[in-house]
Design a protein around this motif. Structure first.
Motif, PDB file in Angstrom:
ATOM      1  N   ILE A  95       0.715  -1.349   0.014  1.00 24.76           N
ATOM      2  CA  ILE A  95       0.145  -0.024  -0.068  1.00 24.76           C
ATOM      3  C   ILE A  95       0.969   1.220   0.014  1.00 24.76           C
ATOM      4  O   ILE A  95       0.414   2.341  -0.444  1.00 24.76           O
ATOM      5  CB  ILE A  95      -1.180  -0.016   1.105  1.00 24.76           C
ATOM      6  CG1 ILE A  95      -2.258   0.986   0.731  1.00 24.76           C
ATOM      7  CG2 ILE A  95      -0.297   0.334   2.418  1.00 24.76           C
ATOM      8  CD1 ILE A  95      -3.337   0.366   1.738  1.00 24.76           C
ATOM      9  N   HIS A 134       5.759  -2.684  -6.214  1.00 23.81           N
ATOM     10  CA  HIS A 134       4.065  -2.860  -5.891  1.00 23.81           C
ATOM     11  C   HIS A 134       3.422  -4.000  -6.856  1.00 23.81           C
ATOM     12  O   HIS A 134       2.983  -4.948  -6.181  1.00 23.81           O
ATOM     13  CB  HIS A 134       3.331  -1.683  -5.931  1.00 23.81           C
ATOM     14  CG  HIS A 134       1.813  -1.700  -5.991  1.00 23.81           C
ATOM     15  ND1 HIS A 134       0.915  -1.829  -7.047  1.00 23.81           N
ATOM     16  CD2 HIS A 134       0.956  -1.967  -4.875  1.00 23.81           C
ATOM     17  CE1 HIS A 134      -0.256  -2.155  -6.894  1.00 23.81           C
ATOM     18  NE2 HIS A 134      -0.122  -2.100  -5.286  1.00 23.81           N
ATOM     19  N   ARG A 139       1.982  -7.374  -5.489  1.00 25.41           N
ATOM     20  CA  ARG A 139       0.540  -7.721  -5.638  1.00 25.41           C
ATOM     21  C   ARG A 139       0.452  -8.735  -6.504  1.00 25.41           C
ATOM     22  O   ARG A 139      -0.558  -9.609  -6.252  1.00 25.41           O
ATOM     23  CB  ARG A 139       0.021  -6.218  -6.468  1.00 25.41           C
ATOM     24  CG  ARG A 139      -1.551  -6.396  -6.364  1.00 25.41           C
ATOM     25  CD  ARG A 139      -2.193  -5.345  -6.156  1.00 25.41           C
ATOM     26  NE  ARG A 139      -3.827  -5.426  -6.330  1.00 25.41           N
ATOM     27  CZ  ARG A 139      -4.640  -4.887  -5.793  1.00 25.41           C
ATOM     28  NH1 ARG A 139      -4.539  -3.878  -5.119  1.00 25.41           N
ATOM     29  NH2 ARG A 139      -6.081  -5.037  -6.093  1.00 25.41           N
ATOM     30  N   ILE A 178     -10.498 -13.021   8.876  1.00 23.70           N
ATOM     31  CA  ILE A 178      -9.121 -12.679   8.596  1.00 23.70           C
ATOM     32  C   ILE A 178      -8.225 -13.802   9.030  1.00 23.70           C
ATOM     33  O   ILE A 178      -7.197 -14.363   8.554  1.00 23.70           O
ATOM     34  CB  ILE A 178      -8.820 -11.344   8.561  1.00 23.70           C
ATOM     35  CG1 ILE A 178      -7.524 -10.835   7.726  1.00 23.70           C
ATOM     36  CG2 ILE A 178      -8.296 -10.784  10.013  1.00 23.70           C
ATOM     37  CD1 ILE A 178      -7.686 -10.778   6.312  1.00 23.70           C
ATOM     38  N   THR A 235     -11.876  -1.639   8.776  1.00 25.34           N
ATOM     39  CA  THR A 235     -12.514  -1.259   7.615  1.00 25.34           C
ATOM     40  C   THR A 235     -13.922  -1.711   7.780  1.00 25.34           C
ATOM     41  O   THR A 235     -15.009  -1.265   7.856  1.00 25.34           O
ATOM     42  CB  THR A 235     -12.014  -1.296   6.510  1.00 25.34           C
ATOM     43  OG1 THR A 235     -11.513  -2.572   6.419  1.00 25.34           O
ATOM     44  CG2 THR A 235     -10.984  -0.508   6.430  1.00 25.34           C
ATOM     45  N   ARG A 283      -0.733  11.039  -1.423  1.00 25.68           N
ATOM     46  CA  ARG A 283       0.091  10.664  -2.542  1.00 25.68           C
ATOM     47  C   ARG A 283       1.235  11.785  -2.466  1.00 25.68           C
ATOM     48  O   ARG A 283       1.039  12.866  -1.726  1.00 25.68           O
ATOM     49  CB  ARG A 283      -0.468  10.520  -3.921  1.00 25.68           C
ATOM     50  CG  ARG A 283      -1.852   9.687  -3.880  1.00 25.68           C
ATOM     51  CD  ARG A 283      -1.311   8.396  -4.130  1.00 25.68           C
ATOM     52  NE  ARG A 283      -2.528   7.189  -4.433  1.00 25.68           N
ATOM     53  CZ  ARG A 283      -2.830   6.215  -3.543  1.00 25.68           C
ATOM     54  NH1 ARG A 283      -2.462   6.383  -2.236  1.00 25.68           N
ATOM     55  NH2 ARG A 283      -3.827   5.588  -4.191  1.00 25.68           N
ATOM     56  N   TYR A 311     -11.522  10.389   0.540  1.00 26.60           N
ATOM     57  CA  TYR A 311     -12.426   9.544  -0.126  1.00 26.60           C
ATOM     58  C   TYR A 311     -13.868   9.975   0.473  1.00 26.60           C
ATOM     59  O   TYR A 311     -14.893   9.810  -0.093  1.00 26.60           O
ATOM     60  CB  TYR A 311     -12.245   7.963   0.217  1.00 26.60           C
ATOM     61  CG  TYR A 311     -10.912   7.599  -0.419  1.00 26.60           C
ATOM     62  CD1 TYR A 311     -10.459   7.749  -1.826  1.00 26.60           C
ATOM     63  CD2 TYR A 311      -9.923   7.016   0.321  1.00 26.60           C
ATOM     64  CE1 TYR A 311      -9.499   7.405  -2.394  1.00 26.60           C
ATOM     65  CE2 TYR A 311      -8.683   6.630  -0.232  1.00 26.60           C
ATOM     66  CZ  TYR A 311      -8.526   6.623  -1.570  1.00 26.60           C
ATOM     67  OH  TYR A 311      -7.180   6.379  -2.161  1.00 26.60           O
ATOM     68  N   HIS A 316      -3.625   0.664  -6.758  1.00 24.96           N
ATOM     69  CA  HIS A 316      -4.065   0.350  -5.201  1.00 24.96           C
ATOM     70  C   HIS A 316      -5.536  -0.067  -4.691  1.00 24.96           C
ATOM     71  O   HIS A 316      -5.931  -0.226  -3.651  1.00 24.96           O
ATOM     72  CB  HIS A 316      -3.576   1.333  -4.296  1.00 24.96           C
ATOM     73  CG  HIS A 316      -2.047   1.360  -4.451  1.00 24.96           C
ATOM     74  ND1 HIS A 316      -1.039   0.716  -4.030  1.00 24.96           N
ATOM     75  CD2 HIS A 316      -1.230   2.281  -5.248  1.00 24.96           C
ATOM     76  CE1 HIS A 316       0.191   1.139  -4.053  1.00 24.96           C
ATOM     77  NE2 HIS A 316       0.054   2.020  -4.975  1.00 24.96           N
ATOM     78  N   CYS A 370      -8.796  -1.413  -3.490  1.00 16.91           N
ATOM     79  CA  CYS A 370      -8.587  -2.572  -2.354  1.00 16.91           C
ATOM     80  C   CYS A 370      -8.607  -3.811  -2.921  1.00 16.91           C
ATOM     81  O   CYS A 370      -9.495  -4.433  -3.559  1.00 16.91           O
ATOM     82  CB  CYS A 370      -9.868  -2.166  -1.421  1.00 16.91           C
ATOM     83  SG  CYS A 370     -10.097  -3.379  -0.226  1.00 16.91           S
TER      84      CYS A 370
END
Ligand code: HEM
Length: 424
Positions: free
Chosen positions: A106, A113, A117, A169, A269, A318, A341, A375, A377
């Motif tokens: 992240i 990245h 990923r 999780i 979240t 960023r 957001y 990125h 989610c």
């Protein structure tokens, strides 16, 4: 009329608040809504000095992106608005010693990245998630059994909302039940860094708290990973320690920091989305009645609307890699931008009557899971599934459950509910 001593002036212009003042994030939600409405109405994003922190020198400041169009555009241009170089999950740059535990994908850019990923996506496939679907349903049913046993008046967050994502999780990673409480506590410490209930509150020691929690979670996963290397099962840790793409696999540090990212991102979240969901149903009986007419049929729309209004992740940051003009504003190399957001999800130019909870809404997309870019989610599919199943179970068995006044997490980053009484 001026405010009485102890009262704050109402927010009537952008000069009445400062996003870098931590106290702003404790103000009532109505004031936060008003503040971001004013920010969205500006001809170009407001620029703020950074908050002072003990663990990093003060940076150059940040543009507060509050409008949906700016956030979409910045998300689509990762080569200009990067996530590495100090990190995406914090406004001040992350000190190098944090990278050991919090330097996962992240907070990275391509090609590092993309490589990470690619490796983790192999293990985090829809097939892997499907394998856990029956578990999600069984876990939600047991959680509602427990709620009925506890009876009205209990804390919805700890009895219901927190339990499902934590169990899922941990099961996915292969963490035994005896460690659930430990994982819950440490992920609260990481994301609730400034909230006194989670040991925070003192900016001088916040960094130390964070590092200690990261180190403790890392130790848990390193032990588990070592065991799973020798004794693999069907869990994600086994898949990750053995994932091998073109001769590449995760290093110990990559595994530890990815695990920390997953438990933190996967827990808090989804928990907050479920808690806000109950609050939204309580405040909007017409939408509850509508959802109850077709629990499965309305679930997809209702879940997106919950994530939009909950916006559990307030922002991501960023850094600007080169001078660049976007939607009429010049962004200079080295400056930061913060993608709010939560604000984009209330943008009146995209969402009609944006504060209204409307499970039939078709406008969007909302950016609760991030903007369109590398990125976006990784856990969006799983989170949607958990929220859907949890509400299906609640609406079928406790259809009139209500959530009381939420006790909010003191955080600028996570829009969290720590406790909320429920009645049914
Ligand atoms: C309602 C629940 C959730 C919300 C609102 C949410 C929100 C977000 C957001 C906004 C980002 C974008 C980060 C960025 O643009 O820099 C993100 C990334 C991510 N999320 Fe989620 N998330 C949720 C659930 C989950 C779950 C359940 C998991 C895992 C089990 C997860 C794992 C991740 C990971 C690994 C990333 C980083 C992806 C990357 O950098 O490539 N999230 N999430």
């Amino acid at each position: 009329m001026s405010a009485m001593p102890g009262e704050r002036e109402p927010i009537t212009s952008v000069a009445d608040f400062d996003l870098s003042d931590y106290a702003f994030w404790a103000r009532p939600m109505r004031e936060r809504e008003r503040a971001f409405e004013l920010l969205r109405a500006l001809p170009s994003p407001a620029f703020y000095a950074e908050p002072e922190v003990s663990f990093a020198p003060r940076g150059p400041g940040y543009h507060a992106l509050a409008r949906h169009a700016d956030i979409l555009e910045a998300s689509r241009s990762p080569e200009v608005f990067c996530s590495g170089d100090g990190g995406a999950t914090n406004i001040p740059d992350m000190p190098p010693e944090f990278a050991e535990y919090f330097g996962s994908m992240i907070n990275m850019d391509d090609p590092r990245h993309a490589r990470l990923r690619r490796i983790v996506s192999r293990a985090f496939t829809p097939k892997m998630i499907k394998q856990f679907e029956a578990d999600v349903e069984a876990a939600a049913a047991r959680i509602v059994d427990g709620l009925l046993e506890k009876g009205p008046g209990c804390d919805f967050v700890t009895e219901v909302a927190a339990r499902l994502p934590l169990k899922i999780i941990c099961d996915m990673m292969g963490i035994p039940e005896r460690d659930y409480g430990f994982v819950f506590d440490r992920s609260n410490r990481i994301l609730g860094g400034f909230d006194p209930e989670y040991g925070g509150g003192d900016p001088a020691t916040a960094a130390e708290h964070l590092l200690t929690a990261g180190m403790e979670l890392d130790r848990l996963v390193q032990d588990l990973a070592a065991y799973r290397t020798e004794h693999p099962t069907g869990d994600l840790t086994s898949a990750l320690v053995n994932a091998n793409i073109d001769g590449e696999r995760l290093t110990g540090q990559e595994l530890g920091s990815f695990f920390i990212l997953l438990v933190v991102a996967g827990n808090e979240t989804t928990r907050n989305a479920i808690s806000y969901g109950l609050r939204l149903l309580t405040r909007n009986p017409d939408q509850r009645a509508l959802w109850l007419t077709d629990v499965d049929g309305h679930a997809p729309g209702a879940v997106e609307e919950i994530v939009r209004l909950a916006s559990p992740v307030n922002f991501m940051r960023r850094k600007v890699t080169r001078d660049h003009e976007m939607n009429g504003t010049l962004y200079r190399k080295g400056e930061k931008v913060v993608l709010y957001y939560w604000s984009a999800n209330r943008d009146e130019s995209v969402f009609t009557d944006p504060l209204r909870f409307d499970i039939l809404r078709t406008e969007g997309p909302h950016v609760g899971f991030g903007g369109p870019g590398p990125h976006f989610c990784l856990g969006a599919h799983l989170a949607r599934r958990e929220i859907t199943v949890m509400f299906r179970e609640l609406l079928r068995r406790v259809p009139h459950i209500e959530g009381g006044s939420p006790q909010r997490l003191y955080s600028s980053f996570i829009n969290g509910i720590k406790h909320m009484r429920c009645d049914f």
